[in-house]
Design a protein around this motif. Structure first.
Motif, PDB file in Angstrom:
ATOM      1  N   ILE A 239     -47.678  23.967  22.487  1.00 56.50           N
ATOM      2  CA  ILE A 239     -48.057  22.569  22.733  1.00 56.50           C
ATOM      3  C   ILE A 239     -49.338  22.219  21.978  1.00 56.50           C
ATOM      4  CG2 ILE A 239     -48.860  20.981  24.520  1.00 56.50           C
ATOM      5  CD1 ILE A 239     -46.909  22.272  26.447  1.00 56.50           C
ATOM      6  N   SER A 242     -48.466  21.033  18.717  1.00 58.94           N
ATOM      7  CA  SER A 242     -47.510  19.931  18.660  1.00 58.94           C
ATOM      8  C   SER A 242     -48.138  18.689  18.035  1.00 58.94           C
ATOM      9  CB  SER A 242     -47.000  19.604  20.073  1.00 58.94           C
ATOM     10  OG  SER A 242     -46.174  18.451  20.051  1.00 58.94           O
ATOM     11  N   GLU A 243     -47.313  17.916  17.333  1.00 63.07           N
ATOM     12  CA  GLU A 243     -47.760  16.649  16.777  1.00 63.07           C
ATOM     13  C   GLU A 243     -47.767  15.543  17.841  1.00 63.07           C
ATOM     14  OE1 GLU A 243     -45.127  15.965  13.551  1.00 63.07           O
ATOM     15  OE2 GLU A 243     -45.939  17.580  12.298  1.00 63.07           O
ATOM     16  N   ASP A 244     -47.163  15.825  18.986  1.00 64.64           N
ATOM     17  CA  ASP A 244     -47.153  14.878  20.103  1.00 64.64           C
ATOM     18  C   ASP A 244     -48.413  15.108  20.934  1.00 64.64           C
ATOM     19  OD1 ASP A 244     -46.734  13.286  22.302  1.00 64.64           O
ATOM     20  OD2 ASP A 244     -44.704  14.013  22.720  1.00 64.64           O
ATOM     21  N   GLU A 245     -49.388  14.216  20.786  1.00 61.40           N
ATOM     22  CA  GLU A 245     -50.672  14.416  21.451  1.00 61.40           C
ATOM     23  C   GLU A 245     -50.590  14.249  22.960  1.00 61.40           C
ATOM     24  OE1 GLU A 245     -53.373  11.753  19.591  1.00 61.40           O
ATOM     25  OE2 GLU A 245     -53.334  12.797  17.640  1.00 61.40           O
ATOM     26  N   THR A 246     -49.530  13.677  23.446  1.00 60.98           N
ATOM     27  CA  THR A 246     -49.396  13.479  24.901  1.00 60.98           C
ATOM     28  C   THR A 246     -48.786  14.685  25.594  1.00 60.98           C
ATOM     29  OG1 THR A 246     -47.156  12.511  24.794  1.00 60.98           O
ATOM     30  CG2 THR A 246     -49.033  11.028  24.415  1.00 60.98           C
ATOM     31  N   LEU A 247     -48.256  15.622  24.814  1.00 56.67           N
ATOM     32  CA  LEU A 247     -47.496  16.716  25.400  1.00 56.67           C
ATOM     33  C   LEU A 247     -48.366  17.608  26.272  1.00 56.67           C
ATOM     34  CD1 LEU A 247     -44.528  17.499  25.280  1.00 56.67           C
ATOM     35  CD2 LEU A 247     -45.078  19.154  23.496  1.00 56.67           C
ATOM     36  N   ARG A 250     -49.160  15.926  29.558  1.00 52.02           N
ATOM     37  CA  ARG A 250     -47.990  15.933  30.440  1.00 52.02           C
ATOM     38  C   ARG A 250     -47.773  17.320  31.043  1.00 52.02           C
ATOM     39  NH1 ARG A 250     -44.109  13.958  25.990  1.00 52.02           N
ATOM     40  NH2 ARG A 250     -42.543  14.942  27.367  1.00 52.02           N
ATOM     41  N   ILE A 257     -41.739  20.899  30.494  1.00 50.80           N
ATOM     42  CA  ILE A 257     -41.361  20.547  29.126  1.00 50.80           C
ATOM     43  C   ILE A 257     -40.047  21.254  28.804  1.00 50.80           C
ATOM     44  CG2 ILE A 257     -42.082  20.458  26.734  1.00 50.80           C
ATOM     45  CD1 ILE A 257     -43.858  18.886  28.674  1.00 50.80           C
ATOM     46  N   THR A 261     -37.636  20.770  23.170  1.00 49.57           N
ATOM     47  CA  THR A 261     -38.890  20.227  22.630  1.00 49.57           C
ATOM     48  C   THR A 261     -39.829  21.344  22.211  1.00 49.57           C
ATOM     49  OG1 THR A 261     -38.709  18.245  24.013  1.00 49.57           O
ATOM     50  CG2 THR A 261     -40.889  18.786  23.153  1.00 49.57           C
ATOM     51  N   ASP A 265     -41.128  22.065  18.372  1.00 51.14           N
ATOM     52  CA  ASP A 265     -42.553  22.110  18.023  1.00 51.14           C
ATOM     53  C   ASP A 265     -42.939  23.471  17.460  1.00 51.14           C
ATOM     54  OD1 ASP A 265     -43.091  19.502  18.686  1.00 51.14           O
ATOM     55  OD2 ASP A 265     -43.698  19.951  20.743  1.00 51.14           O
ATOM     56  N   ARG A 268     -41.787  23.699  13.796  1.00 47.62           N
ATOM     57  CA  ARG A 268     -42.629  22.916  12.894  1.00 47.62           C
ATOM     58  C   ARG A 268     -43.980  23.595  12.675  1.00 47.62           C
ATOM     59  NH1 ARG A 268     -40.141  18.261  15.338  1.00 47.62           N
ATOM     60  NH2 ARG A 268     -41.718  18.233  16.982  1.00 47.62           N
TER      61      ARG A 268
END
Length: 727
Positions: A239, A242-247, A250, A257, A261, A265, A268
């Motif tokens: 995490i 991850s490029e998803d800063e909200t992950l 959360r 999660i 997902t 991540d 990547r």
């Protein structure tokens, strides 16, 4: 990294093809000898269906079988490529030698690959993961190459798995503990008679399940497994990348999660080179198809390693030396490929292993071949050649392919002038790819033909040897008149000589390597040369008197005419100079050239009939020899400036060793993190085996460069011993 219960198999003998670069993965396996790279390649090929259950291709050979020298020496000595299919992806596995002497093959593999698997012997991680492996890890980091670690030898692995992971993380130099984490934990089997517990399965941390390999086939259990916090650490590490800063917010808020997902991540992050997963792998039991962890490793390669389109191509130049536009991995683009290895086949001749960076390389088309290097057999050559067959390498086999697209690695025949490192480009738009860095061979091996028959074949054999292996350098020493092969170490030397004998039919003898010494006068001296012969008829008459004095180093030989009154006729003064210079070139004590002196001709006698050019040449040589008999002649030895780069842990031992080699240490300076460069001036007589000794002294972490500085007087006790041998 989706689970696949059934593995896609491909029929033996059929070439594995890819229709687009996105369906290709080029992966180089890196690790020391004994880590299990070749065994791992065969296990992956078996799991992917590229081999039969006996681990063989249809002709009965192994995918690693190519060179008879490897069988005789029981170690890999060259780069090999094994393509395997997985989930619609063609994976080119580049198996590299682990021994330091064959680092040239390793660097070729790094150039051809887009990602690296570091193979570590889990049973000896502390001993094998350091040293040269750490240096290679840092080199891949500088190249921006994605990396993963595979732990092998799990049948004898220590039970403290966390300690193995910590060792890898500490020695390889992870950016942070969270950037290098295991994807799986080992499930230990029953304790054997030797007291060890082999690994019989894996705990898949992301999927939160157990994979059992103890029965010889992969069995997946959906039941959650106890991971002792390792799963949470892995999820947090993924995490964090991850490029998803909200992950992360959360996850910390208690949200579960989903596995898809996390896997996305993870893949990547691996492709970016910011996360380095640790995996476990072992060969399949006899009669089984799947080795422990091989399915998981193939899934990671197919889903998490970058495609050739994501890895930057090397820089290129046009034919006139101007920088060319950056290459794009596009089959429809301009052709730009590089020869990463050259082989000789007894039936088809020269075979070139080629990485295609751009365009499409087709059979039977005319291409342009060019290369670098004044010391190469085909130095700076530019030539158009017609491509023969294009095929896929697979052990000893070459499976017909027809064409190689951008991103792929293929074999090409009939490129008779192509050498390792050369560029293959379009005939109408020639390009030159910047070569990869090669280590400088620093172990000299003086050779001579064993017989007259070998002498006739030696030149051609050496030309082919150097064309295949650019880490071998050939030197014709004009001072010692020796033929010298410069190699990377003793094992490299043995392989080079064995290839000359077995592959090219040339038997050579290794002789003592001679260092180019020189001689000079220690002080002033005079000499008289008298060459008078009267035996009836036309005689010989020449007398000359000279004075010799030393000059500063690098002055060469200076000849001065101070004859007055015509004692030596003007037309014979050049004859005296020619005679003394010829004698100086032959040497006076041990057959080494005489340098850094001034020879002054101040008197002599001539005869109107019997004096001649040859007589005064002889008299000049005799005068120089007489002057040498009355003076002390110093032997001069070459001095090299060396720059030794080593780990900080070995600075003290290296400096002590240099002092024992009569070195003058000039100083130290920091190099990369944790490394130091020691600069010193060392007599070249003391460097003959330094490439070998430094490797032993620094546990494989040291390297050095050398350059000639000057000649200095040799210590009296050493020069006296050389004089005694010469006498």
């Amino acid at each position: 990294m989706v689970d696949r219960a059934s593995v896609p198999a491909e029929a033996n003998g059929k070439a594995m093809t890819a229709e687009r670069p996105e369906a290709i993965r080029n992966v180089v396996l890196v690790g020391p000898s004994g880590s299990g790279k070749t065994t791992l390649v065969e296990a992956l090929a078996l799991t992917a269906g590229a081999l039969n259950r006996a681990g063989r291709v249809e002709d009965g050979t192994s995918v690693s079988d190519y060179d008879e020298i490897e069988h005789r020496q029981h170690r890999s000595v060259q780069l090999s490529v094994v393509p395997v299919p997985w989930a619609g992806i063609k994976i080119n596995l580049l198996d590299t030698p682990g021994y330091a002497d064959f680092v040239g093959e390793l660097r070729a593999g790094l150039r051809a690959a887009d990602a690296a698997l570091f193979v570590v012997n889990a049973a000896e991680a502390a001993e094998t993961v350091g040293g040269a492996t750490h240096v290679l890890w840092q080199e891949c980091a500088r190249l921006g190459m994605p990396r993963a670690i595979v732990l092998t030898h799990l049948d004898t692995a220590p039970e403290d798995f966390d300690q193995v992971v910590a060792t890898c993380r500490a020695v390889l130099g992870a950016d942070s503990p969270e950037s290098m984490l295991p994807l799986h934990l080992p499930v230990l089997g029953e304790r054997g008679g030797d007291g060890r517990r082999p690994v019989g399965g894996l705990i898949d941390l992301l999927a939160d399940r157990t994979v059992d390999y103890s029965g010889g086939e992969r069995q997946v259990s959906a039941d959650p497994a106890a991971a002792n916090g390792a799963r949470e650490r892995l999820i947090e590490g993924v995490i964090a990348e991850s490029e998803d800063e909200t992950l992360m917010e959360r996850y910390l808020g208690g949200e579960e999660i989903d596995s898809a997902t996390l896997v996305s991540d993870l893949e990547r992050a691996v492709a970016r080179g910011s996360f380095h997963p640790l995996l476990l792998a072992a060969p399949a039991p006899e009669g089984a198809r799947q080795g422990l962890g091989t399915v998981e490793l193939l899934e990671l390669i197919a889903g998490g390693f970058p495609t050739p389109t994501e890895h930057p191509a090397p820089a290129t130049h046009t034919a006139d030396g101007a920088a060319a536009p950056a290459l794009a991995c596009d089959p429809a683009g301009p052709l730009a490929a590089e020869v990463i290895r050259t082989m000789s086949d007894p039936y088809v001749g020269r075979v070139s292993l080629v990485r295609v960076f751009s365009g499409t390389l087709r059979a039977d088309e005319t291409v342009h071949v060019c290369g670098h290097g004044a010391d190469r057999p085909e130095a700076d050559h530019d030539i158009d050649e017609r491509v023969g067959a294009v095929s896929v390498p697979f052990g000893k086999q070459q499976r017909p392919l027809g064409q190689g697209i951008a991103g792929d690695i293929v074999c090409v025949t009939k490129l008779g002038h192509a050498e390792t490192g050369d560029t293959v480009s379009a005939k109408a738009a020639p390009l030159l790819i910047e070569p990869w860095s090669m280590p400088d061979p620093l172990l000299p091996v003086a050779i001579q033909a064993h017989s007259k028959a070998d002498e006739d074949k030696l030149s051609q054999g050496l030309t082919r040897l150097v064309a295949e292996d650019p880490s071998v350098r050939l030197e014709q020493n004009t001072h010692t008149h020796q033929m010298v092969l410069w190699c990377l170490g003793e094992a490299h030397r043995e392989v080079a000589l064995e290839r000359l004998r077995a592959r090219y039919g040339v038997q050579v003898d290794v002789v003592e390597h001679r260092v180019a010494l020189r001689e000079t006068f220690a002080g002033k001296a005079s000499g008289r040369g008298r060459h008078v012969k009267q035996s009836g008829g036309h005689g010989q008459y020449a007398i000359c008197e000279i004075e010799v004095e030393p000059l500063p180093g690098g002055s060469g030989i200076e000849f001065v005419d101070k004859v007055v009154g015509g004692a030596v006729p003007r037309q014979f003064i050049p004859s005296v100079e020619k005679g003394v210079r010829a004698q100086a070139a032959r040497g006076l004590v041990a057959g080494n050239p005489l340098v850094d002196i001034r020879i002054t001709l101040f008197d002599g006698k001539a005869h109107s009939v019997d004096s001649s050019d040859s007589a005064f040449q002889t008299a000049g040589a005799l005068a120089l020899r007489e002057a040498a008999a009355a003076a002390r002649i110093n032997l001069l030895e070459p001095i090299a400036e060396v720059a030794v780069e080593i780990s900080d842990d070995y600075v003290g031992p290296v400096m002590s060793d240099l002092s024992a080699r009569r070195a003058r240490v000039l100083g130290t300076e920091p190099a990369d993190a944790g490394r130091t460069t020691v600069r010193a001036e060392v007599p070249e007589l003391e460097l003959a085996r330094y490439a070998i000794d430094l490797r032993s002294l620094s546990h494989g972490t040291g390297r050095f460069a050398r350059s000639y500085v000057r000649h200095d007087p040799m210590p009296a006790h050493l020069s006296d011993s050389l004089r005694a041998v010469a006498d």
